[in-house]
Scaffold this active site. Structure first.
Site, PDB file in Angstrom:
ATOM      1  N   GLY A   1      45.921  44.504  42.147  1.00  0.00           N
ATOM      2  CA  GLY A   1      46.368  45.869  41.903  1.00  0.00           C
ATOM      3  C   GLY A   1      46.087  46.774  43.093  1.00  0.00           C
ATOM      4  N   ALA A   2      45.762  48.035  42.799  1.00  0.00           N
ATOM      5  CA  ALA A   2      45.562  49.033  43.852  1.00  0.00           C
ATOM      6  C   ALA A   2      44.485  48.610  44.855  1.00  0.00           C
ATOM      7  CB  ALA A   2      45.205  50.376  43.227  1.00  0.00           C
ATOM      8  N   ALA A   3      43.470  47.871  44.400  1.00  0.00           N
ATOM      9  CA  ALA A   3      42.400  47.419  45.294  1.00  0.00           C
ATOM     10  C   ALA A   3      42.938  46.532  46.418  1.00  0.00           C
ATOM     11  CB  ALA A   3      41.336  46.671  44.497  1.00  0.00           C
TER      12      ALA A   3
ATOM     13  N   THR B   1      35.726  48.076  40.452  1.00  0.00           N
ATOM     14  CA  THR B   1      36.702  47.474  39.552  1.00  0.00           C
ATOM     15  C   THR B   1      35.932  46.594  38.581  1.00  0.00           C
ATOM     16  OG1 THR B   1      38.854  46.342  39.454  1.00  0.00           O
ATOM     17  CG2 THR B   1      37.256  45.498  41.068  1.00  0.00           C
ATOM     18  N   TYR B   2      36.595  45.630  37.972  1.00  0.00           N
ATOM     19  CA  TYR B   2      35.943  44.728  37.029  1.00  0.00           C
ATOM     20  C   TYR B   2      36.349  43.293  37.329  1.00  0.00           C
ATOM     21  CZ  TYR B   2      40.491  44.773  34.763  1.00  0.00           C
ATOM     22  OH  TYR B   2      41.829  44.660  34.520  1.00  0.00           O
TER      23      TYR B   2
ATOM     24  N   LYS C   1      24.390  40.056  43.506  1.00  0.00           N
ATOM     25  CA  LYS C   1      25.131  40.310  44.743  1.00  0.00           C
ATOM     26  C   LYS C   1      25.745  39.009  45.235  1.00  0.00           C
ATOM     27  CE  LYS C   1      24.330  41.998  49.442  1.00  0.00           C
ATOM     28  NZ  LYS C   1      23.313  42.565  50.347  1.00  0.00           N
TER      29      LYS C   1
ATOM     30  N   SER D   1      41.736  44.758  39.151  1.00  0.00           N
ATOM     31  CA  SER D   1      40.515  43.962  39.066  1.00  0.00           C
ATOM     32  C   SER D   1      40.307  43.070  40.280  1.00  0.00           C
ATOM     33  CB  SER D   1      40.486  43.107  37.810  1.00  0.00           C
ATOM     34  OG  SER D   1      41.470  42.103  37.925  1.00  0.00           O
TER      35      SER D   1
END
Length: 127
Positions: A73-75, A57-58, A9, A25
């Site tokens: 991106g979309a995030a 995501t990664y 975390k 990502s």
């Protein structure tokens, strides 16, 4: 039986950038991901403390020592620069090994520097 347990975390990192025009990502400073045992291309869950958004995501490794935490991106639609996020990974552990498992929890400062690494979270504590 296996259980899904917290593995690592990054607690209260600040988003340094949101880049909509990218494939996807999250880019994280390589020093930070090394400190908690996360890996490039590993799946992560991201929780935005500012708006409650949760996404998966990664990881893409970022420049060492840069403090970068960039949603791509979309995030990028779910965060803004300066938002506080929690980044989590999980692992499957056999029931008989759970008692010896300790996640690595990095407590971050406002500049994305690690203040402390914990092996478990204290109960009812505000960090």
């Amino acid at each position: 039986m296996f259980r899904t347990m917290l593995n690592a975390k990054i607690h209260r990192a600040r988003v340094t950038e949101a880049n909509l025009n990218y494939v996807g990502s999250i880019t994280i400073d390589q020093d930070i991901i090394d400190a908690v045992g996360m890996l490039p291309n590993e799946k992560v869950q991201i929780v935005n403390n500012n708006n409650g958004a949760r996404l998966e995501t990664y990881i893409i490794p970022g420049e060492r020592g840069s403090g970068v935490v960039c949603l791509n991106g979309a995030a990028a639609r779910l965060v803004q620069e300066g938002d506080v996020v929690i980044i989590l990974t999980y692992t499957m552990i056999a029931e008989e090994n759970i008692s010896s498992h300790q996640p690595k929890i990095a407590i971050m400062d406002e500049n994305n520097k690690i203040v402390e690494i914990l092996g478990q979270e204290p109960a009812a504590t505000i960090l």
